[in-house]
Write an enzyme that holds these catalytic residues in place. Structure first.
Site, mmCIF file in Angstrom:
data_model
loop_
_atom_site.group_PDB
_atom_site.id
_atom_site.type_symbol
_atom_site.label_atom_id
_atom_site.label_comp_id
_atom_site.label_asym_id
_atom_site.label_seq_id
_atom_site.Cartn_x
_atom_site.Cartn_y
_atom_site.Cartn_z
ATOM 1 N N ILE A 684 0.926 -1.052 0.027
ATOM 2 C CA ILE A 684 0.124 -0.061 -0.016
ATOM 3 C C ILE A 684 0.873 1.287 0.264
ATOM 4 C CG2 ILE A 684 -2.115 -0.727 1.062
ATOM 5 C CD1 ILE A 684 -0.705 0.002 3.738
ATOM 6 N N GLY A 685 2.024 1.347 -0.151
ATOM 7 C CA GLY A 685 3.014 2.232 0.004
ATOM 8 C C GLY A 685 4.311 2.075 0.003
ATOM 9 N N LYS A 706 5.320 -2.938 7.960
ATOM 10 C CA LYS A 706 6.363 -2.163 7.012
ATOM 11 C C LYS A 706 7.401 -2.891 6.950
ATOM 12 C CE LYS A 706 7.124 2.154 6.833
ATOM 13 N NZ LYS A 706 7.262 3.823 6.891
ATOM 14 N N ASP A 807 12.355 12.357 10.596
ATOM 15 C CA ASP A 807 12.027 12.443 9.433
ATOM 16 C C ASP A 807 10.526 12.766 9.075
ATOM 17 O OD1 ASP A 807 12.138 12.044 6.616
ATOM 18 O OD2 ASP A 807 11.767 9.578 6.731
#
Ligand SMILES: *[C@@H]1O[C@H](CO)[C@@H](O)[C@H](O)[C@H]1NC(C)=O
Ligand SMILES: *[C@@H]1O[C@H](CO)[C@@H](O)[C@H](O)[C@H]1NC(C)=O
Ligand SMILES: *[C@@H]1O[C@H](CO)[C@@H](O)[C@H](O)[C@H]1NC(C)=O
Ligand SMILES: *[C@@H]1O[C@H](CO)[C@@H](O)[C@H](O)[C@H]1NC(C)=O
Ligand SMILES: *[C@@H]1O[C@H](CO)[C@@H](O)[C@H](O)[C@H]1NC(C)=O
Length: 954
Positions: A684-685, A706, A807
């Site tokens: 999804i990313g 992730k 970040d």
């Protein structure tokens, strides 16, 4: 003489006569008069003028000038022997209007101005400082607004100054909201002027307040002051009462205040104060009241807080206090009320507290307190509320506690209490709230509990209680909530339960071993909203009487052996299939259930259909249940471990590369399965750290997984260890704007992180899509900025050690289904070795990283502040600001039209919507402050979050 002048002035105004002679005669008369009544007219005239400016009100009926009568007899007015006004006291008279037309200059001898508790509006007159003899000023509890006039510092004779409970603010902070156009932060000014015009933010308390050396009472509570507490208050050595509570004060308590040895009543609660509390506070020899609650204080509580031996009220709740419970609290018989809940205090429940004959209320819930419940509490004869939930208190519940004849609330939930509930539980007839939930209590529920006739809330859930529910439970005429779930109760549900006529919020008997039929009398609970009797062994049919439960909105009957027709009722039509599932043989005209007569006289084809349908539903329900149990077990285990020792949970698995808070291998396998071994279909990313997959688990749970780009070669054991600690720390953080990290796994081929799943993807994706960007209207965008600020402030200032993100960008801000911001990837950056390629990749993200990052690896939280500035700007203009950032940094004389740069896809904010305009301007201003080249000049995230939040409250 001044008085002559006044009178002359007045007279020449009023007199319209052209006849010089008349004027002269009058003048002579007047001059004579003035000599001997020393300015009476001017004072009465000033009072009458004020009266005329106010709405007509009976309280001022006596204020009339008949025959030059002296004002000294008017209501609320007192004079000195010379006939000059010394007191204006109209407190509690319902007085309305403003102070605008009260000519303060006319009262040179005024000592007392008391207008408290009225309906006054408008501002405090700027020239209040002319009342040079004033000793007492009380304008509290009105509707005054505007700023506290600086001239107040001239009132050097005042010893009581009370403007509390208004909407008064201080002086605008010129640093944050520069007014002069030669400020280097030019962008700020132009934007401010464009949008800020008549909207005023809170201001600071002027340092000059310290000039009022005679102050014994300073009460500014319940207003709109923000910024630091002026250290100059330390000059007011007579200060006894200092009430600054319920404002937006920030920063630390100036140490100078700790030296004010006459302090008796100090209230700082509900502000944004931080840092440690000066230790001197403990040594104040007269302290009676100390309120520190609801701030961001850290460090230890003053150990000698009860040195005075007079401490009556002490609160420190909802802060980050650590260390022991102050030693002096043990011997402090004066205590009346103590609130220290929601901190991280350590200590022993049976050693750190003494006997307090006057104590009525004590709450030390949600700390890290161990030990046992002492029988000493019985000595606190006036105790009404005793709360110690969410600690690690063990041992039994001592019977002595129930000797407290005034006890109204007892909450010992979420501890490690064991043993049986004492029979004496029925003794305190005043008890109305009892919570023993989440302990290891065993044995039966004593029948004596039925003597607690006033009980409104009873929670014995999540223990190991056995035996029957006592019939006496029916005695609770006032009970609103009853939770006995998650025990081992057996036997039948006593029919007396139907006598709980007041029962309203919930009745939860789920997860027990109750058997027999559901009593008919249950139907008498007409006010009940939620009924949960699932996960028992109940049999028979559902009584028709249930349809009489008119308020019922939730019902869960699943996992029993119920059979027969469902009663026809609104509640059953709206309840979900799962709530009725896993019973023996329920039927009825309800979605998911077999119609009742089908099996008897309908052709076999239809009934076959149902035969398929029912097991299918059952198995679906089963899967749901399994997953529920799984989740429950996971939370249980997780809770146990995080509660007792984090070390244990870290060592749970032999594999040094994995960290699990729940059954590692099973989940590992499940995740591989749910993502079909990280098939691109589930991707999804993709971020700098790796790809993100959606893992929909069998039980319906959805996680975002992730998968890190790095493999084990990249990870030395040191960085794994650091990261483990960080994951563990992350796991303990609970913030509504931070994506929850459930676990981390590095096993075999894969290294991945398991996060809470966010429906709406990243902010970057949303802003990048012209259609979806429209969904983010101005209020939502402001809310997103606030959310991110709040998350960063939390991580920087409320975590120890502080966590720095490094970040922050719109890619790392994820949106939940209600479009609330959730910051992701906290802590992951540090995990990667600085020289690994991934590090460079992310640190170089164009325009996001702060300039100093380019030269040095010194990563401070000010880098996050910078990135936040970029992000906030991006949210406003709808795209990455790119060059605009350096442009804003370098131009010194630039005026940008703010409205021109706002995201053109949304219609510009409406000029009439002052609130949105004001907030947008604030976001713009703050974002520019965050983008300053010099890291030191950037505000802290705490300040940013507070300013944004402050605006929220106004
Ligand atoms: C207020 O009173 C002072 C002193 O009596 C006088 O000089 C002044 O003119 C008055 N101001 C107004 C606005 O009436
Ligand atoms: C407080 O008093 C104790 C003894 O009463 C003393 O040892 C300590 O130094 C004092 N602390 C401060 C900060 O004044
Ligand atoms: C009892 O305490 C637990 C937490 O320990 C809480 O979740 C529960 O809501 C409380 N019960 C009631 C009825 O307030
Ligand atoms: C029982 O059902 C109610 C309503 O659906 C729910 O709020 C409650 O959490 C359930 N109780 C347990 C122990 O799961
Ligand atoms: C549940 O009830 C049935 C009879 O309805 C009984 O046979 C069974 O043993 C009970 N199970 C438990 C765990 O009590």
């Amino acid at each position: 003489m001044a008085n002559n002048n006044n009178c002359y002035h007045f007279f020449s105004h009023e007199s319209q006569s052209n006849l010089m002679v008349v004027v002269l005669i009058l003048l002579v008369l007047v001059l004579n008069r003035c000599h001997f009544t020393s300015g009476l007219e001017s004072e009465s005239e000033a009072l009458l003028k004020w009266k005329q400016s106010l709405p007509p009100q009976p309280v001022l009926d006596s204020w009339v000038n008949v025959n030059q009568s002296s004002p000294c007899s008017w209501r609320g007015i007192t004079c000195d022997p010379q006939g000059s006004v010394t007191t204006i006291n109209l407190a509690y008279t319902g007085l309305s209007g403003t102070l605008q037309n009260l000519n303060l200059s006319a009262f040179p001898n005024l000592l007392i101005l008391d207008l408290k508790t009225n309906n006054l509006t408008g501002t405090i007159p700027q020239n209040i400082g002319v009342l040079s003899k004033l000793q007492f000023l009380d304008l509290s509890t009105n509707f005054l607004n505007g700023t506290l006039p600086l001239s107040i510092a001239n009132l050097t004779q005042v010893h009581e100054l009370d403007v509390s409970r208004n909407d008064i603010t201080g002086i605008l902070d010129p640093l944050l909201f520069p007014d002069s156009s030669d400020d280097p932060r030019t962008g700020l000014i132009s934007i401010r002027n464009l949008l800020f015009q008549d909207t005023l933010l809170g201001g600071t308390l002027p340092n000059e307040i310290g000039n009022i050396r005679n102050l014994t009472l300073l009460a500014l509570d319940g207003n709109n002051f923000y910024g630091p507490i002026p250290p100059s208050l330390g000059n007011c050595t007579h200060l006894s009462v200092l009430r600054l509570n319920e404002n937006q004060f920030s920063g630390t308590i100036p140490p100078s205040i700790g030296k004010l040895t006459n302090l008796t009543d100090v209230r700082f609660f509900t502000n944004y104060l931080n840092g440690t509390v000066p230790r001197e506070f403990g040594n104040l020899s007269s302290l009676v009241v100390l309120h520190l609650a609801e701030n961001n204080f850290i460090g230890e509580l003053p150990p000698q807080v009860c040195k005075s031996g007079k401490l009556v009220n002490f609160s420190a709740a909802y802060n980050g206090f650590t260390g022991p419970i102050p030693v002096s609290l043990r011997n402090c018989p004066s205590l009346y009320r103590v609130r220290i809940e929601y901190n991280m205090l350590t200590g022993y429940a049976d050693e750190d507290f003494g006997v307090y004959p006057n104590l009525t209320y004590i709450d030390f819930s949600y700390n890290r307190i161990q030990g046992e419940i002492s029988s000493n509490w019985a000595g606190c004869e006036n105790l009404q509320v005793l709360r110690m939930a969410g600690n690690s208190i063990s041992g039994n519940i001592p019977a002595e506690v129930f000797r407290l004849s005034q006890l109204a609330e007892l909450d010992v939930s979420s501890n490690q209490l064991a043993g049986e509930i004492p029979q004496e539980i029925g003794d305190p007839s005043t008890l109305y709230e009892l919570n023993f939930s989440g302990n290891r209590l065993s044995g039966v529920i004593p029948v004596q509990i039925g003597r607690l006739l006033g009980l409104q809330s009873l929670d014995l859930s999540m223990n190991m209680l056995l035996g029957q529910i006592p019939n006496t439970i029916g005695n609770f005429n006032n009970l609103l909530k009853l939770n006995l779930s998650n025990n081992d109760l057996n036997g039948t549900i006593p029919y007396q339960i139907g006598n709980l006529a007041a029962l309203q919020d919930f009745l939860d008997l789920s997860f027990n071993s109750l058997s027999g039929k559901i009593p008919d009398d249950l139907g008498k609970l007409e006010n009940l909203i939620s009924l949960n009797i699932s996960h028992n062994n109940l049999s028979g049919s559902i009584p028709e009487s249930i349809t009489k439960m008119l308020s019922l909105s939730f019902i869960n009957l699943s996992y029993n052996h119920l059979e027969g027709p469902m009663p026809k009722g609104r509640i059953f039509n709206s309840s979900s299939t799962a709530d009725l599932s896993n019973n023996k043989d329920l039927c009825g005209n309800i979605k998911g259930l077999q119609p009742c007569d089908v099996s008897i006289n309908v052709p076999s084809s239809t009934s076959n259909k149902h035969k398929v349908l029912v097991p299918l539903l059952a198995s679906l329900g089963g899967a749901f249940f399994v997953s529920l149990v799984f989740v429950a077990i996971f939370f249980f285990i997780y809770k146990q471990h995080s509660g007792s020792s984090r070390q244990n949970s870290l060592n749970m698995k032999p594999n040094p590369f994995s960290i699990w808070y729940f059954n590692g291998r099973v989940v590992y396998g499940d995740i591989i399965e749910a993502t079909k071994n990280f098939d691109s279909e589930y991707c999804i990313g993709e971020g700098a750290l790796g790809k993100v997959y959606k893992a929909a688990m069998k039980g319906g749970q959805v996680f975002a997984v992730k998968k890190l780009k790095c493999d084990e070669e990249n990870l030395d054991s040191e960085s794994i260890k650091t990261f483990k600690n960080e994951v563990a720390a992350m796991n303990e953080t609970r913030h509504r704007n931070i994506v929850k990290l459930y676990g981390f796994c590095s096993e075999g081929l894969h290294t991945f992180l398991i996060y809470e799943y966010m429906d709406r993807g990243s902010l970057a994706d949303m802003l990048g899509n012209d259609l979806r960007a429209l969904e983010l209207d101005w209020p939502k965008r402001i809310d997103i900025v606030k959310g991110v600020a709040s998350a960063l402030s939390y991580m920087h200032h409320d975590c120890n050690p502080p966590l720095i993100h490094r970040d922050i960008s719109s890619k790392n801000v994820l949106l939940s289904s209600d479009l609330k911001a959730h910051v992701s990837d906290f802590g992951t950056a540090r995990f990667l070795k600085p020289n690994s390629p991934i590090w460079t990749a992310f640190a170089g993200t164009y325009g996001c990283a702060a300039p100093e990052l380019a030269y040095t690896m010194a990563v401070t939280e000010k880098c996050d502040v910078f990135s936040f500035g970029v992000l906030a700007l991006e949210v406003l203009i709808g795209r990455h600001p790119g060059d605009l950032v350096s442009y804003l940094q370098t131009t010194t004389n630039q005026s940008i039209n703010f409205k021109e740069i706002l995201d053109p896809r949304l219609s510009p904010p409406n000029n009439d919507d002052k609130h949105v305009l004001k907030e947008l301007a604030l976001v713009a201003n703050l974002s520019l402050s965050c983008l300053q080249t010099n890291p030191q000049s950037r505000p802290t995230m705490r300040t940013v979050a507070q300013l944004l939040d402050m605006d929220n409250n106004s």
